[in-house]
Design an enzyme around this catalytic site. Structure first.
Site, PDB file in Angstrom:
ATOM      1  N   SER A 186      15.657  11.801  -8.529  1.00 52.29           N
ATOM      2  CA  SER A 186      16.088  11.667  -7.143  1.00 52.29           C
ATOM      3  C   SER A 186      17.461  11.045  -6.959  1.00 52.29           C
ATOM      4  O   SER A 186      18.088  11.258  -5.919  1.00 52.29           O
ATOM      5  CB  SER A 186      15.065  10.847  -6.354  1.00 52.29           C
ATOM      6  OG  SER A 186      14.967   9.530  -6.865  1.00 52.29           O
ATOM      7  N   HIS A 214      10.310  15.739  -5.761  1.00 51.59           N
ATOM      8  CA  HIS A 214      11.570  16.182  -5.164  1.00 51.59           C
ATOM      9  C   HIS A 214      11.813  17.682  -5.371  1.00 51.59           C
ATOM     10  O   HIS A 214      12.929  18.155  -5.162  1.00 51.59           O
ATOM     11  CB  HIS A 214      12.737  15.377  -5.735  1.00 51.59           C
ATOM     12  CG  HIS A 214      12.751  13.957  -5.268  1.00 51.59           C
ATOM     13  ND1 HIS A 214      13.251  13.577  -4.044  1.00 51.59           N
ATOM     14  CD2 HIS A 214      12.275  12.833  -5.839  1.00 51.59           C
ATOM     15  CE1 HIS A 214      13.116  12.273  -3.896  1.00 51.59           C
ATOM     16  NE2 HIS A 214      12.515  11.800  -4.966  1.00 51.59           N
ATOM     17  N   LYS A 245       7.937  14.858   1.667  1.00 51.85           N
ATOM     18  CA  LYS A 245       9.344  15.251   1.528  1.00 51.85           C
ATOM     19  C   LYS A 245       9.505  16.677   2.073  1.00 51.85           C
ATOM     20  O   LYS A 245       9.519  16.869   3.275  1.00 51.85           O
ATOM     21  CB  LYS A 245       9.804  15.066   0.087  1.00 51.85           C
ATOM     22  CG  LYS A 245       9.848  13.578  -0.306  1.00 51.85           C
ATOM     23  CD  LYS A 245      10.349  13.349  -1.700  1.00 51.85           C
ATOM     24  CE  LYS A 245      10.612  11.877  -1.984  1.00 51.85           C
ATOM     25  NZ  LYS A 245       9.422  11.003  -1.850  1.00 51.85           N
TER      26      LYS A 245
END
Length: 405
Positions: A186, A214, A245
């Site tokens: 990340s 991610h 996310k």
């Protein structure tokens, strides 16, 4: 003993080092992401550092599913999964997640952090003699889970296949092993060589645990992540992901064999003793996953916007880490200037980008972590680039010569 003074002194030290975290009090506008109101700042702002990578937290299908479930079931789950808290929406979501990753089963947690902490902590503690080989840049949740387990740990150099193999080779052949790593990291935005890691794991008889938080929603033909994109999901023992996310809601999960998921369900305190996600949240996540399984529009627009921002930063010579992912770390290298640029972006330009300082990243690598989305407009991009160019000049920061780009 003055306990308050002990705490206050450590906070003062953090502030003196310019590593104290200030929270922007944001109120996102339904249907207008990335716009938000900053209640403890300048008012209207554009968010450029959100992990809601695709803007799915504002998608009409997600909102409609959550409204319907809220009206149908009420607000909360009512208990832990074991004590009245398992709803039909939880079961449907776990089926969607298992299908997304081509696994027999999936297990929901309250966050991505908890899913890593609970799953790794349980597996590593209860597989007798297990040695965990952990990538040096693994997320804090993975590190804490492994530490909590008490299992033997070997750290291998980040994304270094030779070092991983050397450490696997050094262990006795009959030692149970697990290789734990991420797909997209990340802070630097680099991507692990998943297939090659799986090759080594197969050669030395190791389990594999992949954190895809991610990447899920963003990569692969159905949003299954980097492992789906590279056709290696079936080679991974455990795939861990988040709903908070790219899927735009909240929660975490693992996807694996039915036996492994049942094992974690039965022994992980972080699953057993916590209240289940609200059914409306589960319904919203399921709607987001269902949409992204069949729609590539958001992913294509996202990658195009990321490429555009990178090119515009190159045009003005701003140093950013060249990586193959959607994360754009603009390197400042100074905590004072990093905080100053973030403050000026917010107060003078209505642009919110949180500074990333130590201990999240090593000292000297302070940065602005920019995450373009498909719902950032051309005007948003123009405003960001113009503001950064102005502040880079004000701070007398080095630029990258065109020949080096």
């Amino acid at each position: 003993m003055n306990y308050e003074a002990i705490l206050a002194n450590q906070l003062t030290k953090l502030k003196d080092e310019h590593n104290y975290r200030f929270f922007a009090e944001l109120e996102r506008h339904r249907g207008a992401f990335p716009s938000a109101t900053c209640h403890n700042g300048p008012g209207e702002v554009a968010i450029w550092c959100s992990n809601d990578y695709l803007g799915m937290g504002q998608h009409p299908k997600v909102l409609a599913a959550m409204h319907e479930a809220l009206d149908r079931t009420g607000a909360g789950a009512g208990g832990t999964r074991n004590i009245s808290g398992t709803s039909h929406d939880h079961v449907l979501l776990e089926a969607e997640l298992a299908d997304l990753h081509g696994k027999e089963a999936a297990l929901l947690f309250t966050s991505g952090y908890v899913s890593n902490w609970a799953a790794l902590g349980t597996l590593c503690a209860r597989i007798p003699g297990l040695v965990v080989l952990s990538d040096a840049l693994n997320h804090a949740s993975m590190i804490e889970g492994i530490r909590h387990s008490g299992a033997s740990k070997v750290i291998w150099k980040h994304n270094d296949l030779d070092d991983l193999e050397a450490k696997l080779r050094a262990l006795p052949a009959n030692t149970p092993k697990m290789v734990a790593f991420e797909s997209v990291y990340s802070m630097d935005g680099d991507i692990a060589p998943i297939a090659e890691i799986c090759d080594l794991a197969d050669r030395y008889g190791a389990m594999t645990y992949l954190d895809e938080v991610h990447a899920v929603g963003l990569y692969g033909p159905r949003g299954g992540g980097i492992a789906e994109r590279e056709g290696v999901m079936d080679r991974l023992s455990v795939i861990e992901g988040t709903l908070g996310k790219a899927f735009g809601v909240m929660g975490g999960y693992i996807a694996a064999s039915a036996t492994l998921c049942d094992f974690v369900r039965s022994f992980a305190s972080g699953f057993i003793f916590t209240t289940a996600l609200p059914p409306a949240v589960a319904a919203g996540a399921a709607a987001s996953i269902q949409h992204l399984k069949v729609s590539s529009t958001e992913r294509a627009m996202h990658q195009a916007r990321v490429a555009e921002v990178r090119a515009r930063l190159d045009d003005i010579g701003l140093p950013h880490i060249d990586n193959p992912s959607h994360i754009i770390p603009v390197m400042v290298g100074d905590p004072v200037k990093c905080r100053y640029i973030s403050d000026r972006l917010l107060d003078d330009h209505g642009i919110y980008i949180q500074p990333i300082n130590y201990p999240t990243v090593p000292k000297g690598t302070e940065r602005l972590r920019i995450t373009p989305s498909p719902v950032h407009s051309q005007a948003d991009v123009d405003g960001l680039v113009s503001a950064l160019e102005d502040l880079w000049t004000q701070c007398q920061l080095a630029r990258v010569p065109m020949a080096a780009q």
